[in-house]
Scaffold this motif. Sequence first.
Motif, PDB file in Angstrom:
ATOM      1  N   ALA A  55       1.655   3.661 -10.496  1.00  0.00           N
ATOM      2  CA  ALA A  55       1.633   1.990 -10.743  1.00  0.00           C
ATOM      3  C   ALA A  55       1.266   1.399  -9.261  1.00  0.00           C
ATOM      4  O   ALA A  55       0.777   0.615  -9.068  1.00  0.00           O
ATOM      5  CB  ALA A  55       3.126   1.360 -11.240  1.00  0.00           C
ATOM      6  N   GLY A  56       2.152   2.041  -8.379  1.00  0.00           N
ATOM      7  CA  GLY A  56       1.827   1.623  -6.946  1.00  0.00           C
ATOM      8  C   GLY A  56       0.491   1.931  -6.510  1.00  0.00           C
ATOM      9  O   GLY A  56      -0.099   1.120  -5.517  1.00  0.00           O
ATOM     10  N   LEU A  57       0.012   3.090  -6.981  1.00  0.00           N
ATOM     11  CA  LEU A  57      -1.509   3.423  -6.676  1.00  0.00           C
ATOM     12  C   LEU A  57      -2.326   2.108  -6.945  1.00  0.00           C
ATOM     13  O   LEU A  57      -3.121   2.077  -6.327  1.00  0.00           O
ATOM     14  CB  LEU A  57      -1.826   4.659  -6.929  1.00  0.00           C
ATOM     15  N   ARG A  58      -2.139   1.823  -8.466  1.00  0.00           N
ATOM     16  CA  ARG A  58      -2.837   0.838  -8.900  1.00  0.00           C
ATOM     17  C   ARG A  58      -3.034  -0.320  -8.070  1.00  0.00           C
ATOM     18  O   ARG A  58      -4.032  -0.865  -7.869  1.00  0.00           O
ATOM     19  CB  ARG A  58      -2.440   0.733 -10.592  1.00  0.00           C
ATOM     20  N   VAL A  59      -1.872  -0.669  -7.572  1.00  0.00           N
ATOM     21  CA  VAL A  59      -1.778  -1.904  -6.651  1.00  0.00           C
ATOM     22  C   VAL A  59      -2.746  -1.595  -5.326  1.00  0.00           C
ATOM     23  O   VAL A  59      -3.382  -2.746  -5.058  1.00  0.00           O
ATOM     24  CB  VAL A  59      -0.498  -2.385  -6.388  1.00  0.00           C
ATOM     25  N   LEU A  60      -2.687  -0.373  -4.722  1.00  0.00           N
ATOM     26  CA  LEU A  60      -3.303  -0.337  -3.629  1.00  0.00           C
ATOM     27  C   LEU A  60      -4.761  -0.243  -3.812  1.00  0.00           C
ATOM     28  O   LEU A  60      -5.658  -0.542  -3.036  1.00  0.00           O
ATOM     29  CB  LEU A  60      -2.742   1.032  -2.964  1.00  0.00           C
ATOM     30  N   LEU A  61      -5.075   0.236  -5.138  1.00  0.00           N
ATOM     31  CA  LEU A  61      -6.543   0.202  -5.268  1.00  0.00           C
ATOM     32  C   LEU A  61      -7.072  -1.103  -5.636  1.00  0.00           C
ATOM     33  O   LEU A  61      -8.072  -1.425  -5.046  1.00  0.00           O
ATOM     34  CB  LEU A  61      -6.684   1.040  -6.662  1.00  0.00           C
ATOM     35  N   TRP A  62      -6.170  -1.876  -6.131  1.00  0.00           N
ATOM     36  CA  TRP A  62      -6.528  -3.352  -6.407  1.00  0.00           C
ATOM     37  C   TRP A  62      -6.614  -4.129  -5.088  1.00  0.00           C
ATOM     38  O   TRP A  62      -7.843  -4.915  -4.737  1.00  0.00           O
ATOM     39  CB  TRP A  62      -5.509  -4.190  -7.220  1.00  0.00           C
ATOM     40  N   ALA A  63      -5.922  -3.893  -4.246  1.00  0.00           N
ATOM     41  CA  ALA A  63      -6.111  -4.498  -2.713  1.00  0.00           C
ATOM     42  C   ALA A  63      -7.299  -3.872  -2.094  1.00  0.00           C
ATOM     43  O   ALA A  63      -7.922  -4.828  -1.392  1.00  0.00           O
ATOM     44  CB  ALA A  63      -4.632  -4.296  -2.084  1.00  0.00           C
ATOM     45  N   GLN A  64      -7.393  -2.707  -2.124  1.00  0.00           N
ATOM     46  CA  GLN A  64      -8.641  -2.168  -1.516  1.00  0.00           C
ATOM     47  C   GLN A  64      -9.870  -2.721  -2.113  1.00  0.00           C
ATOM     48  O   GLN A  64     -10.630  -3.363  -1.254  1.00  0.00           O
ATOM     49  CB  GLN A  64      -8.667  -0.621  -1.818  1.00  0.00           C
ATOM     50  N   LYS A  65      -9.911  -2.842  -3.403  1.00  0.00           N
ATOM     51  CA  LYS A  65     -11.459  -3.542  -4.243  1.00  0.00           C
ATOM     52  C   LYS A  65     -11.373  -4.856  -3.595  1.00  0.00           C
ATOM     53  O   LYS A  65     -12.541  -5.368  -3.235  1.00  0.00           O
ATOM     54  CB  LYS A  65     -11.180  -3.471  -5.480  1.00  0.00           C
ATOM     55  N   THR A  66     -10.250  -5.676  -3.564  1.00  0.00           N
ATOM     56  CA  THR A  66     -10.444  -6.876  -3.091  1.00  0.00           C
ATOM     57  C   THR A  66     -10.696  -7.139  -1.683  1.00  0.00           C
ATOM     58  O   THR A  66     -11.419  -8.196  -1.446  1.00  0.00           O
ATOM     59  CB  THR A  66      -9.000  -7.728  -3.364  1.00  0.00           C
ATOM     60  N   MET A  67     -10.089  -6.454  -0.795  1.00  0.00           N
ATOM     61  CA  MET A  67     -10.489  -6.515   0.550  1.00  0.00           C
ATOM     62  C   MET A  67     -11.822  -6.198   0.779  1.00  0.00           C
ATOM     63  O   MET A  67     -12.525  -6.619   1.862  1.00  0.00           O
ATOM     64  CB  MET A  67      -9.451  -6.063   1.592  1.00  0.00           C
ATOM     65  N   ASN A  68     -12.695  -5.070  -0.025  1.00  0.00           N
ATOM     66  CA  ASN A  68     -13.860  -4.752   0.184  1.00  0.00           C
ATOM     67  C   ASN A  68     -14.907  -5.946   0.138  1.00  0.00           C
ATOM     68  O   ASN A  68     -15.864  -5.871   0.698  1.00  0.00           O
ATOM     69  CB  ASN A  68     -14.327  -3.825  -0.887  1.00  0.00           C
ATOM     70  N   GLN A  69     -14.371  -6.946  -0.779  1.00  0.00           N
ATOM     71  CA  GLN A  69     -15.346  -8.064  -0.832  1.00  0.00           C
ATOM     72  C   GLN A  69     -15.072  -9.186   0.301  1.00  0.00           C
ATOM     73  O   GLN A  69     -15.902 -10.108   0.429  1.00  0.00           O
ATOM     74  CB  GLN A  69     -14.894  -8.963  -2.266  1.00  0.00           C
ATOM     75  N   ASN A  70     -13.784  -9.218   0.893  1.00  0.00           N
ATOM     76  CA  ASN A  70     -13.287 -10.127   1.859  1.00  0.00           C
ATOM     77  C   ASN A  70     -13.409  -9.692   3.346  1.00  0.00           C
ATOM     78  O   ASN A  70     -12.941 -10.433   4.331  1.00  0.00           O
ATOM     79  CB  ASN A  70     -12.059 -10.672   1.361  1.00  0.00           C
ATOM     80  N   GLY A  71     -13.364  -8.343   3.562  1.00  0.00           N
ATOM     81  CA  GLY A  71     -13.036  -7.854   4.800  1.00  0.00           C
ATOM     82  C   GLY A  71     -12.713  -6.493   4.804  1.00  0.00           C
ATOM     83  O   GLY A  71     -13.516  -5.518   4.310  1.00  0.00           O
ATOM     84  N   SER A  72     -11.723  -5.977   5.250  1.00  0.00           N
ATOM     85  CA  SER A  72     -11.197  -4.500   5.108  1.00  0.00           C
ATOM     86  C   SER A  72      -9.691  -4.412   4.808  1.00  0.00           C
ATOM     87  O   SER A  72      -8.885  -5.134   5.286  1.00  0.00           O
ATOM     88  CB  SER A  72     -11.543  -3.787   6.606  1.00  0.00           C
ATOM     89  N   MET A  73      -9.416  -3.232   4.705  1.00  0.00           N
ATOM     90  CA  MET A  73      -7.998  -2.935   4.501  1.00  0.00           C
ATOM     91  C   MET A  73      -7.612  -1.418   5.139  1.00  0.00           C
ATOM     92  O   MET A  73      -8.588  -0.348   4.924  1.00  0.00           O
ATOM     93  CB  MET A  73      -7.572  -2.679   2.849  1.00  0.00           C
TER      94      MET A  73
END
Length: 98
Positions: A55-73
């Motif tokens: 479940a934690g990995l899923r949140v990190l993956l969501w954050a990574q995908k979101t930041m790929n569109q807006n910048g970097s993580m």
Amino acid sequence: MTINKTQEGSVLTVALEGRLDTTTSPELETELKSSLDGITELIMDLEKLDYISSAGLRVLLWAQKTMNQNGSMVVKNVSEVVNEVFEVTGFADILTIE
């Protein structure tokens, strides 16, 4: 789990402490969703994270995908235990780990 956020301009650092699991991952996701507007760099500091579940990995993956569109993580200060989970699941290849 404790979430500590610090923002400098468009850089947001999120430091996690404790366990990121089924119980705590919704809290992190909510916190991130409300904090990413205008953020171009997200730093996830996992120095004090003791455990991460799928479940934690899923949140990190969501954050990574979101930041790929807006910048970097970037994920920093990963413990041996958490890094092993990243290696086994293939997240080490997806995330930028420093």
